[in-house]
Scaffold this motif. Structure first.
Motif, PDB file in Angstrom:
ATOM      1  N   ARG A 100       0.834  -1.214   0.000  1.00 17.52           N
ATOM      2  CA  ARG A 100       0.000   0.000   0.000  1.00 17.52           C
ATOM      3  C   ARG A 100       0.860   1.252   0.000  1.00 17.52           C
TER       4      ARG A 100
ATOM      5  N   ARG B 161       2.412   1.734  -3.475  1.00 15.66           N
ATOM      6  CA  ARG B 161       1.413   2.224  -4.412  1.00 15.66           C
ATOM      7  C   ARG B 161       1.189   3.727  -4.214  1.00 15.66           C
ATOM      8  N   TRP B 162       1.117   4.158  -2.952  1.00 17.41           N
ATOM      9  CA  TRP B 162       0.908   5.570  -2.650  1.00 17.41           C
ATOM     10  C   TRP B 162       2.090   6.400  -3.143  1.00 17.41           C
ATOM     11  N   THR B 163       3.310   5.894  -2.922  1.00 18.90           N
ATOM     12  CA  THR B 163       4.505   6.608  -3.371  1.00 18.90           C
ATOM     13  C   THR B 163       4.551   6.664  -4.894  1.00 18.90           C
ATOM     14  N   ALA B 164       4.235   5.583  -5.558  1.00 18.65           N
ATOM     15  CA  ALA B 164       4.234   5.556  -7.019  1.00 18.65           C
ATOM     16  C   ALA B 164       3.182   6.517  -7.571  1.00 18.65           C
ATOM     17  N   THR B 165       2.037   6.576  -6.926  1.00 19.16           N
ATOM     18  CA  THR B 165       0.983   7.491  -7.361  1.00 19.16           C
ATOM     19  C   THR B 165       1.437   8.937  -7.233  1.00 19.16           C
ATOM     20  N   ARG B 166       2.077   9.256  -6.125  1.00 13.12           N
ATOM     21  CA  ARG B 166       2.581  10.626  -5.935  1.00 13.12           C
ATOM     22  C   ARG B 166       3.637  10.973  -6.971  1.00 13.12           C
ATOM     23  N   ARG B 167       4.535  10.050  -7.268  1.00 15.09           N
ATOM     24  CA  ARG B 167       5.577  10.306  -8.260  1.00 15.09           C
ATOM     25  C   ARG B 167       4.977  10.504  -9.646  1.00 15.09           C
ATOM     26  N   LEU B 168       4.027   9.661  -9.995  1.00 17.21           N
ATOM     27  CA  LEU B 168       3.369   9.784 -11.297  1.00 17.21           C
ATOM     28  C   LEU B 168       2.629  11.109 -11.404  1.00 17.21           C
ATOM     29  N   ARG B 169       1.923  11.493 -10.360  1.00 18.57           N
ATOM     30  CA  ARG B 169       1.202  12.765 -10.364  1.00 18.57           C
ATOM     31  C   ARG B 169       2.169  13.935 -10.505  1.00 18.57           C
TER      32      ARG B 169
END
Length: 69
Positions: A4, A7-15
């Protein structure tokens, strides 16, 4: 790190990659403003100079005379 958190870190990086830093900083605004004022001042000097006034007067005079060269 658990799944989890990854996933949160990857989402922040992508954003962050997609949105980027879309605006200018204060320093960039200041430099842009100074450049715009300098360009406006130069343009004002050119337009109000005698050469532009003489060219416009000559153009108008030729037009009133019938456009002869």
């Amino acid at each position: 790190m658990n799944a989890r958190s990854n996933r949160w870190t990857a989402t922040r990086r992508l954003r962050a990659l997609l949105h980027g830093d879309g605006g200018m900083s204060t320093a960039e605004y200041a430099v842009g403003t100074v450049a715009a004022v300098a360009f406006a001042s130069l343009l004002y000097d050119v337009v109000t100079g005698n050469s532009v006034k003489d060219a416009l007067a000559g153009l108008i005079a030729r037009g009133l005379e019938g456009g002869g060269t």
